[in-house]
Design a protein around this motif. Sequence first.
Motif, PDB file in Angstrom:
ATOM      1  N   ILE A  64      31.125  30.798 103.500  1.00  0.00           N
ATOM      2  CA  ILE A  64      30.117  31.555 102.760  1.00  0.00           C
ATOM      3  C   ILE A  64      29.650  30.648 101.637  1.00  0.00           C
ATOM      4  O   ILE A  64      30.443  29.904 101.058  1.00  0.00           O
ATOM      5  N   HIS A  65      28.360  30.704 101.328  1.00  0.00           N
ATOM      6  CA  HIS A  65      27.797  29.834 100.301  1.00  0.00           C
ATOM      7  C   HIS A  65      27.477  30.644  99.053  1.00  0.00           C
ATOM      8  O   HIS A  65      26.844  31.693  99.139  1.00  0.00           O
ATOM      9  N   ALA A  66      27.927  30.182  97.909  1.00  0.00           N
ATOM     10  CA  ALA A  66      27.605  30.791  96.615  1.00  0.00           C
ATOM     11  C   ALA A  66      26.528  29.943  95.949  1.00  0.00           C
ATOM     12  O   ALA A  66      26.693  28.733  95.795  1.00  0.00           O
ATOM     13  N   GLU A  67      25.441  30.586  95.554  1.00  0.00           N
ATOM     14  CA  GLU A  67      24.309  29.868  94.970  1.00  0.00           C
ATOM     15  C   GLU A  67      24.527  29.502  93.504  1.00  0.00           C
ATOM     16  O   GLU A  67      24.103  28.458  93.051  1.00  0.00           O
ATOM     17  N   PRO A 111      26.255  22.204  96.813  1.00  0.00           N
ATOM     18  CA  PRO A 111      26.117  21.065  97.732  1.00  0.00           C
ATOM     19  C   PRO A 111      25.117  20.043  97.184  1.00  0.00           C
ATOM     20  O   PRO A 111      24.117  20.418  96.560  1.00  0.00           O
ATOM     21  N   ILE A 112      25.394  18.788  97.412  1.00  0.00           N
ATOM     22  CA  ILE A 112      24.465  17.724  97.044  1.00  0.00           C
ATOM     23  C   ILE A 112      23.301  17.782  98.036  1.00  0.00           C
ATOM     24  O   ILE A 112      23.525  17.965  99.240  1.00  0.00           O
ATOM     25  N   PRO A 113      22.064  17.643  97.557  1.00  0.00           N
ATOM     26  CA  PRO A 113      20.916  17.665  98.482  1.00  0.00           C
ATOM     27  C   PRO A 113      21.086  16.642  99.599  1.00  0.00           C
ATOM     28  O   PRO A 113      21.577  15.534  99.388  1.00  0.00           O
ATOM     29  N   GLY A 114      20.718  17.040 100.784  1.00  0.00           N
ATOM     30  CA  GLY A 114      20.850  16.173 101.950  1.00  0.00           C
ATOM     31  C   GLY A 114      21.972  16.639 102.848  1.00  0.00           C
ATOM     32  O   GLY A 114      22.014  17.790 103.265  1.00  0.00           O
ATOM     33  N   GLN A 115      22.902  15.733 103.123  1.00  0.00           N
ATOM     34  CA  GLN A 115      23.973  15.995 104.076  1.00  0.00           C
ATOM     35  C   GLN A 115      24.828  17.213 103.711  1.00  0.00           C
ATOM     36  O   GLN A 115      25.146  18.027 104.570  1.00  0.00           O
ATOM     37  N   GLU A 116      25.191  17.351 102.448  1.00  0.00           N
ATOM     38  CA  GLU A 116      26.020  18.506 102.062  1.00  0.00           C
ATOM     39  C   GLU A 116      25.270  19.824 102.225  1.00  0.00           C
ATOM     40  O   GLU A 116      25.867  20.822 102.611  1.00  0.00           O
ATOM     41  N   GLN A 117      23.981  19.828 101.951  1.00  0.00           N
ATOM     42  CA  GLN A 117      23.195  21.044 102.166  1.00  0.00           C
ATOM     43  C   GLN A 117      23.144  21.385 103.656  1.00  0.00           C
ATOM     44  O   GLN A 117      23.269  22.545 104.042  1.00  0.00           O
ATOM     45  N   ASP A 118      22.967  20.359 104.482  1.00  0.00           N
ATOM     46  CA  ASP A 118      22.961  20.574 105.934  1.00  0.00           C
ATOM     47  C   ASP A 118      24.324  21.080 106.407  1.00  0.00           C
ATOM     48  O   ASP A 118      24.398  21.986 107.234  1.00  0.00           O
ATOM     49  N   ASN A 119      25.396  20.500 105.873  1.00  0.00           N
ATOM     50  CA  ASN A 119      26.748  20.958 106.218  1.00  0.00           C
ATOM     51  C   ASN A 119      26.921  22.433 105.850  1.00  0.00           C
ATOM     52  O   ASN A 119      27.473  23.216 106.628  1.00  0.00           O
ATOM     53  N   ALA A 120      26.482  22.803 104.652  1.00  0.00           N
ATOM     54  CA  ALA A 120      26.626  24.183 104.180  1.00  0.00           C
ATOM     55  C   ALA A 120      25.904  25.146 105.124  1.00  0.00           C
ATOM     56  O   ALA A 120      26.463  26.171 105.523  1.00  0.00           O
ATOM     57  N   ILE A 125      37.733  26.883  97.961  1.00  0.00           N
ATOM     58  CA  ILE A 125      36.448  26.770  97.280  1.00  0.00           C
ATOM     59  C   ILE A 125      36.177  25.275  97.168  1.00  0.00           C
ATOM     60  O   ILE A 125      36.987  24.535  96.600  1.00  0.00           O
ATOM     61  N   THR A 126      35.032  24.831  97.706  1.00  0.00           N
ATOM     62  CA  THR A 126      34.781  23.398  97.772  1.00  0.00           C
ATOM     63  C   THR A 126      33.302  23.091  97.903  1.00  0.00           C
ATOM     64  O   THR A 126      32.504  23.953  98.246  1.00  0.00           O
ATOM     65  N   LYS A 127      32.965  21.853  97.640  1.00  0.00           N
ATOM     66  CA  LYS A 127      31.652  21.332  98.000  1.00  0.00           C
ATOM     67  C   LYS A 127      31.724  21.038  99.503  1.00  0.00           C
ATOM     68  O   LYS A 127      32.784  20.713 100.008  1.00  0.00           O
ATOM     69  N   PRO A 128      30.608  21.147 100.214  1.00  0.00           N
ATOM     70  CA  PRO A 128      30.658  20.987 101.670  1.00  0.00           C
ATOM     71  C   PRO A 128      30.581  19.542 102.161  1.00  0.00           C
ATOM     72  O   PRO A 128      29.695  19.177 102.939  1.00  0.00           O
TER      73      PRO A 128
END
Length: 156
Positions: free
Chosen positions: A94-97, A75-84, A52-55
């Motif tokens: 899998i992404h948990a909201e 995920p932090i908006p930007g790169q982490e959201q794109d990674n997710a 379980i991690t941030k992306p």
Amino acid sequence: MSQPVQFIIVCGHNEKLRMKLNESLKISKHRIYLTGYINYVHELMAISDIMITKPGGVTTFEAIAMALPMLLCKPIPGQEQDNAKFLVRSGVAIHAETSGDLTERLSELLDDAKLLQHMIENTKQFHPKESAFASLEVIFGTIAMNNRSSEIKICS
């Protein structure tokens, strides 16, 4: 979660978080190991069923290299959201909201050995050998489409 689970929580240099978790998780029915900064995360990944991690880029790349399925959160908006988005689309995560969604998704994953195995299999597309084969298929496909009458020869 209904079934007891073992958690290994790495807090890094955040000693305040580690102390807070240590206090609040004392009465948990789960087996919980808390640690601060460590230099053997790869060993923890090797013995884990899921992470379980941030992306973030480095952590997710290590998990893929270890064929470790991921449950992504916050995920932090930007790169982490794109990674997710990329990792979920690739079938390795899998992404948990929300926090409630996180618990539900974790329970689903731990109860579905086939899904976990499928996620592990999906990590293989990123391994160097598989990536090389996939690249060759794209190259040969492109050459064949652009030059249908040409013969492709591979020299070793």
